[in-house]
Enzyme design. Structure first.
Site, PDB file in Angstrom:
ATOM      1  N   TYR A 181       0.791  -1.092   0.130  1.00  0.00           N
ATOM      2  CA  TYR A 181      -0.086   0.058   0.130  1.00  0.00           C
ATOM      3  C   TYR A 181       0.864   1.354   0.099  1.00  0.00           C
ATOM      4  CZ  TYR A 181      -3.291   3.542   1.354  1.00  0.00           C
ATOM      5  OH  TYR A 181      -3.773   4.797   1.604  1.00  0.00           O
TER       6      TYR A 181
ATOM      7  N   ASP B 132       9.488   2.905   0.904  1.00  0.00           N
ATOM      8  CA  ASP B 132       8.272   3.744   1.373  1.00  0.00           C
ATOM      9  C   ASP B 132       8.346   3.698   2.686  1.00  0.00           C
ATOM     10  OD1 ASP B 132       5.871   4.808   2.145  1.00  0.00           O
ATOM     11  OD2 ASP B 132       4.604   3.889   0.846  1.00  0.00           O
TER      12      ASP B 132
END
Length: 422
Positions: free
Chosen positions: A141, A242
């Site tokens: 995600y 990320d």
């Protein structure tokens, strides 16, 4: 508080206007607690979506905002600079793994991902090898904006309905080896195959290091990440990490990539950057990446948010990072991890529980079936805690100062709420 107006006119995250979920009226927050309008205290197990790592109404962060407000709340960052941004970027360069050193400040975590993807695209354009495909992992995600959604799992996420509208990228099987499992070299095979058979079009690999967050709260083996870095180096592919959810100590390391002893070419940061006070994010690249981007046709990086480098956000982010530097954050986080490891395994005895897992200040209970958010939320509020599950995941990411008694209150509330739903 006009809850009726809220219900009729305000669209909350991931909710339906046809059947709005109950919203609880918070009037103030202090330390580890949210306080409802009627005075009810709720122990916060979510750190306001993982951002309020120091708790609420912290005097040092309040003072940073107050001091800066008296000077300037905002100026454009184009052609102008200021001490809050400079001091923040000094800290970020010092804290993040070498050789990351070029800091691009932006508005939110999703935008930091957009920025990273654009950097990778401009990098290859400047090299005369325009590549526009990204390799990432299933169950990942990366945010709710369009480019970020395109590298989020199209089948196992909240963005499934956008499939067909988004650019199509390459998704490798997500790691199966858990953080504490014995490493199995076969775990990297699908990633290796997809990388090596698509080298001519892959601009970069993007992944969440060690912990896949909203895509499944999956905690994987550090050697997987180490192998990814090795393969990217071998084939001259950029690696984007990320760290929006995992950065600034959440996993027991300052950044999750440190568990594998690696550094990416580009790192995305957000959430805890300002200690939960206001929206801000950053994308940090190596000098090689930044200089290559700027050597291309455009002669610069083609991105510039209106509120980039906002002085108020920069000032409170600087104060939040200084709190980390000045306090034994790692002892606190590892203490939380120890108590979660003592308490969570007993929830495996519940028939509705499929798995429990933990790392740093992250505790996850995965159920066999999706929980009813409206019902379980009422149990949590009655128990005096704030926990916001999604799907089959009931998890906590508490502020770092949470004590053992408070942690037990959170875990007991999860156990009792699940038992009530069985």
């Amino acid at each position: 508080m006009d809850i009726a107006f809220d219900r009729d006119h305000i669209w909350h995250p991931y909710t339906s206007t046809l059947n709005p979920l109950t919203c609880y009226p918070v009037s103030r927050a202090e330390g580890m607690h949210l306080y409802l309008e009627d005075g009810t205290a709720l122990l916060d197990g979510m750190s306001s979506w993982w951002a309020a790592i120091h708790g609420y109404n912290h005097p040092a962060l309040n003072q940073a905002v107050t001091d800066q407000l008296g000077k300037m709340s905002h100026v454009m960052f184009g052609g102008i600079t200021h001490d809050p941004a400079i001091n923040l970027c000094k800290k970020l360069v010092a804290m993040t793994p070498a050789p990351l050193e070029k800091v691009f400040l932006c508005d939110s975590g999703s935008i930091s991902v957009e920025v990273a993807l654009k950097m990778a695209l401009q990098y290859w354009h400047a090299k005369g090898q325009p590549k526009s495909t990204f390799l990432t992992l299933r169950h990942g995600y990366h945010g709710d904006s369009f480019a970020a959604m395109s590298v989020t799992d199209p089948d196992n996420s909240m963005h499934k309905l956008y499939k067909g509208f988004l650019p199509e990228h390459i998704f490798a099987d997500s790691p199966e080896c858990g953080f504490y499992d014995e490493w199995n070299e076969a775990d990297i095979s699908d990633f290796k195959h997809k990388l090596e058979t698509n080298l001519d079009k892959i601009a970069a690999v993007i992944l969440e290091p060690i912990v896949q967050g909203a895509g499944g709260m999956r905690i994987y083996h550090p050697i997987y990440l180490k192998r990814v870095r090795e393969l990217c180096d071998e084939h001259s592919v950029l690696l984007i990490c990320d760290e929006i959810a995992t950065g600034f100590g959440r996993t027991g390391k300052l950044f999750a990539c440190e568990h594998a002893g690696i550094s990416p070419d580009i790192m995305c940061l957000g959430k805890a950057l300002t200690g939960g006070y206001m929206t801000m994010a950053a994308t940090i690249a190596t000098k090689h990446v930044a200089d290559t981007v700027c050597s291309g046709e455009a002669g610069c990086f083609m991105h510039g948010p209106t509120f980039m480098g906002n002085p108020l956000a920069s000032a409170v982010a600087n104060a939040s990072l200084q709190l980390l530097i000045d306090t034994p954050w790692q002892d606190k986080v590892l203490g939380i991890e120890k108590h979660l490891s003592d308490m969570l395994p007993e929830l495996n005895d519940l028939d509705c529980v499929k798995d429990v897992r933990w790392l740093g200040a992250i505790g996850v209970v995965e159920t066999h079936q999706s929980v009813n958010v409206e019902t379980i939320q009422k149990h949590f509020v009655k128990a005096g805690v704030w926990i916001r599950p999604f799907g089959r995941l009931v998890y906590i990411m508490p502020p770092y100062d949470m004590n053992n008694v408070q942690l037990k209150q959170l875990v007991d509330a999860i156990k009792n709420a699940l038992m009530a739903q069985m």
